[in-house]
Design an enzyme around this catalytic site. Structure first.
Site, PDB file in Angstrom:
ATOM      1  N   HIS A 126      13.764 -32.940  27.402  1.00 41.05           N
ATOM      2  CA  HIS A 126      14.440 -34.151  26.967  1.00 41.05           C
ATOM      3  C   HIS A 126      15.740 -33.813  26.246  1.00 41.05           C
ATOM      4  O   HIS A 126      15.817 -32.857  25.474  1.00 41.05           O
ATOM      5  CB  HIS A 126      13.536 -34.967  26.037  1.00 41.05           C
ATOM      6  CG  HIS A 126      13.876 -36.425  26.020  1.00 41.05           C
ATOM      7  ND1 HIS A 126      14.922 -36.923  25.269  1.00 41.05           N
ATOM      8  CD2 HIS A 126      13.331 -37.481  26.680  1.00 41.05           C
ATOM      9  CE1 HIS A 126      15.000 -38.234  25.456  1.00 41.05           C
ATOM     10  NE2 HIS A 126      14.041 -38.602  26.312  1.00 41.05           N
ATOM     11  N   HIS A 127      16.779 -34.622  26.508  1.00 44.05           N
ATOM     12  CA  HIS A 127      18.093 -34.365  25.917  1.00 44.05           C
ATOM     13  C   HIS A 127      18.090 -34.575  24.403  1.00 44.05           C
ATOM     14  O   HIS A 127      18.985 -34.112  23.702  1.00 44.05           O
ATOM     15  CB  HIS A 127      19.139 -35.271  26.569  1.00 44.05           C
ATOM     16  CG  HIS A 127      20.508 -34.654  26.618  1.00 44.05           C
ATOM     17  ND1 HIS A 127      20.976 -33.778  25.667  1.00 44.05           N
ATOM     18  CD2 HIS A 127      21.526 -34.796  27.513  1.00 44.05           C
ATOM     19  CE1 HIS A 127      22.210 -33.416  25.967  1.00 44.05           C
ATOM     20  NE2 HIS A 127      22.557 -34.015  27.079  1.00 44.05           N
ATOM     21  N   SER A 128      17.097 -35.275  23.871  1.00 42.39           N
ATOM     22  CA  SER A 128      17.009 -35.422  22.421  1.00 42.39           C
ATOM     23  C   SER A 128      16.669 -34.101  21.751  1.00 42.39           C
ATOM     24  O   SER A 128      16.893 -33.937  20.541  1.00 42.39           O
ATOM     25  CB  SER A 128      15.944 -36.461  22.056  1.00 42.39           C
ATOM     26  OG  SER A 128      14.658 -36.062  22.509  1.00 42.39           O
ATOM     27  N   VAL A 153      17.611 -30.864  23.191  1.00 42.85           N
ATOM     28  CA  VAL A 153      18.602 -29.819  23.448  1.00 42.85           C
ATOM     29  C   VAL A 153      19.846 -30.432  24.070  1.00 42.85           C
ATOM     30  O   VAL A 153      19.782 -31.467  24.732  1.00 42.85           O
ATOM     31  CB  VAL A 153      18.064 -28.717  24.404  1.00 42.85           C
ATOM     32  CG1 VAL A 153      16.907 -27.954  23.794  1.00 42.85           C
ATOM     33  CG2 VAL A 153      17.647 -29.320  25.744  1.00 42.85           C
ATOM     34  N   ASN A 199      21.496 -31.574  19.462  1.00 40.66           N
ATOM     35  CA  ASN A 199      22.723 -31.934  20.168  1.00 40.66           C
ATOM     36  C   ASN A 199      23.911 -31.871  19.229  1.00 40.66           C
ATOM     37  O   ASN A 199      23.907 -32.506  18.167  1.00 40.66           O
ATOM     38  CB  ASN A 199      22.591 -33.351  20.742  1.00 40.66           C
ATOM     39  CG  ASN A 199      21.688 -33.407  21.951  1.00 40.66           C
ATOM     40  OD1 ASN A 199      22.117 -33.158  23.065  1.00 40.66           O
ATOM     41  ND2 ASN A 199      20.419 -33.717  21.729  1.00 40.66           N
TER      42      ASN A 199
END
Length: 558
Positions: free
Chosen positions: A142-144, A146, A327
């Site tokens: 999940h982009h949350s 990395v 991020n």
């Protein structure tokens, strides 16, 4: 108290914007040569055991979300000591004949599925059955958790630089903690985090004010000192304003949950060498290749707008050596110059845009905040994301036509339990209003393009992938023409120079004081490489794609 880590406002936004149509995970499709002596069995079990030994090296493998009561603020990460590897690491086999196109279609389908938020937010798939004997490896996280560079650091914990896996010290034995976070504890942690964010924001104000004042003073000083000629040059080469609506394209509609994926690789050393000869960076060359491919793709279907396409380009704010799993990104808009038929002029337009972007980031990079107080942000962000997609605002509020990202990868070969990686194709995110994402990652001597799109908006994404390859041929022809032109001009200049003395002797006496030199010898040859480049690079005429119907253009229509 259970150890927890708060999500930043940027990390949380990727959670709150997520929906069935907009999964917010990033991934990659890797191809591996089988390990030495591989007999067709046992690789999946070996990978699963390998992951089990390496999970403690990256926090993303062992942490899951704990939601705030009533979604008042961003969730927190907590440790999960009960990882089900049979769920997170899976095995699949392609049906015969086992083509790359089948593998791409499978990756697109896996990429369209949401991750389970009750578990750590990652999944790996071992995929066998390719006709050429290679093994596929698809992973998503999940982009949350990395961003692009943190994802590379995560991969570093998993892969080795030799066929023999390096020895890793096992994690220290930690007593299992099954303590469940209570409402009071979560609320107290949220309030403490809000206070910390406010303090950090206030600390940033003096630095921000100083940076803005310095930038203004520098700009004023430069304007005062520049000559009229410099002023005219600056105005002529000024990058277009980033604050404008992008032109309408088939990519700019609300999206569905269906995905299409295409993978393309090009020789990295050749792209670098050509870029160096043209005075362009590798980022400039990536944008030029994408721009040229998009221009040809839209022109073939008579959908190329008169105005230039605009790319949304993520920019890393991460300091060198920082491998934190979060991020640290900002974004900018760059004109792709697709309105320029001349490949050389298109490259100049891109270079102007990237130069302006670098100048801005060099000034403000250190003071761009990556976190804000997040009280109420889950409601606000999720509500706005839903409104943007379902109200069709995305069909006309166009800030960018396409997202293009370039992430540096490994410069040396890497291995997974003895299998050598040959290709690294990234899969990123498409959102309402921007149904196409082109993410590029280098791997050893290749530059790998991953084109992911909403299938209803860009059903022929493989055609766009082929246009990337044709753009590379145009780039080679552009360079060949640029090198050939000076060589052809040199003999003509020498011949003209030899004629000059005879012309001077034959001139009338009254004109002897002003001997005019032949124009071929006195003026620099103006290089126009476009016709030669286009003629040399244009492949055999292909069948024109038909313009999309009105229903297809509104790709988000159910």
């Amino acid at each position: 108290m259970t150890q927890m880590k708060h999500l930043s406002i940027v990390d949380g936004a990727f959670l709150h914007m997520e929906s069935a149509e907009m999964p917010m995970h990033v991934g990659s499709l890797n191809l591996f040569e089988p390990p030495a002596g591989y007999g067709g069995e046992g690789f999946y079990e070996a990978v699963k055991a390998h992951v089990a030994k390496r999970m403690h090296m990256a926090a993303v493998f062992t942490r899951k979300l704990a939601l705030m009561p009533f979604d008042l603020a961003n969730p927190v990460w907590i440790h999960d000591d009960d990882i089900d590897l049979d769920y997170h690491v899976r095995y699949m086999v392609l049906p015969k004949p086992g083509t790359i196109e089948q593998l791409e279609a499978l990756a697109a389908r896996l990429h369209s599925m949401l991750l389970d938020r009750s578990r750590p937010l990652w999944e790996f798939y071992i995929i066998e059955g390719l006709a050429d004997g290679r093994i596929g490896f698809y992973g998503k996280v999940h982009h949350s958790a990395v961003d692009g560079q943190a994802g590379v650091a995560m991969a570093t914990s998993l892969f080795d630089v030799t066929p023999e896996p390096r020895t890793i010290r096992p994690p220290r034995e930690v007593r299992a903690n099954t303590y469940q976070l209570g409402v009071a504890e979560l609320l107290a942690a949220a309030l403490q985090n809000q206070g910390r964010q406010i303090v950090e924001g206030l600390k940033l104000v003096p630095a921000l004010a100083k940076t803005v004042a310095g930038a203004v003073q520098k700009a004023i000083a430069e304007r005062r000192e520049e000559s009229p000629e410099d002023r005219a040059t600056r105005k002529a080469e000024k990058a277009p304003s980033a604050f404008k609506f992008a032109p309408p394209t088939p990519f700019n509609h609300s999206i569905t949950n269906q995905r299409a994926f295409a993978a393309v690789s090009l020789p990295l050393p050749e792209v670098k060498a050509i870029g160096k000869g043209l005075g362009a960076s590798i980022n400039d060359m990536v944008l030029w290749l994408c721009s040229t491919a998009l221009r040809s793709y839209l022109k073939d279907s008579r959908e190329l707008p008169e105005a230039s396409l605009v790319a949304g380009v993520p920019i890393s704010l991460r300091q060198e050596g920082d491998t934190t799993s979060n991020n640290q990104v900002a974004g900018t808009l760059i004109d792709l110059g697709t309105n320029e038929a001349d490949p050389a002029e298109r490259l100049k337009a891109i270079k102007r845009g990237t130069a302006a972007m670098k100048k801005q980031m060099g000034t403000f990079r250190g003071v761009i905040p990556t976190d804000f107080p997040s009280l109420g942000s889950p409601w606000l962000i999720s509500g706005l994301a839903s409104l943007y997609g379902r109200s069709r605002i995305a069909d006309w509020l166009r800030l960018a036509n396409v997202t293009i990202s370039n992430v540096p990868g490994s410069k040396v070969p890497v291995y997974l339990v003895g299998a050598k990686m040959t290709d690294y194709y990234p899969l990123s995110i498409v959102v309402h209003g921007v149904a196409l994402n082109i993410t590029v990652q280098s791997h050893v001597d290749k530059i790998c393009f991953g084109l992911i799109a909403c299938r209803r908006a860009v059903p022929d994404v493989h055609e766009l992938g082929q246009q990337v390859e044709r753009a590379m041929n145009q780039l080679r022809a552009l360079t060949a023409a640029a090198l050939a032109a000076p060589a052809k001009a040199a003999p003509a200049a020498e011949a003209a120079a030899a004629v000059a003395p005879a012309a001077a002797v034959a001139a009338p006496a009254e004109g002897a004081s002003r001997v005019k030199r032949p124009r071929a010898a006195s003026r620099k040859t103006r290089l126009r490489v476009v016709p030669a480049a286009q003629a040399a690079a244009t492949p055999a005429p292909a069948a024109k794609r038909k313009p999309r119907s009105s229903a297809a253009r509104r790709a988000g229509t159910p």
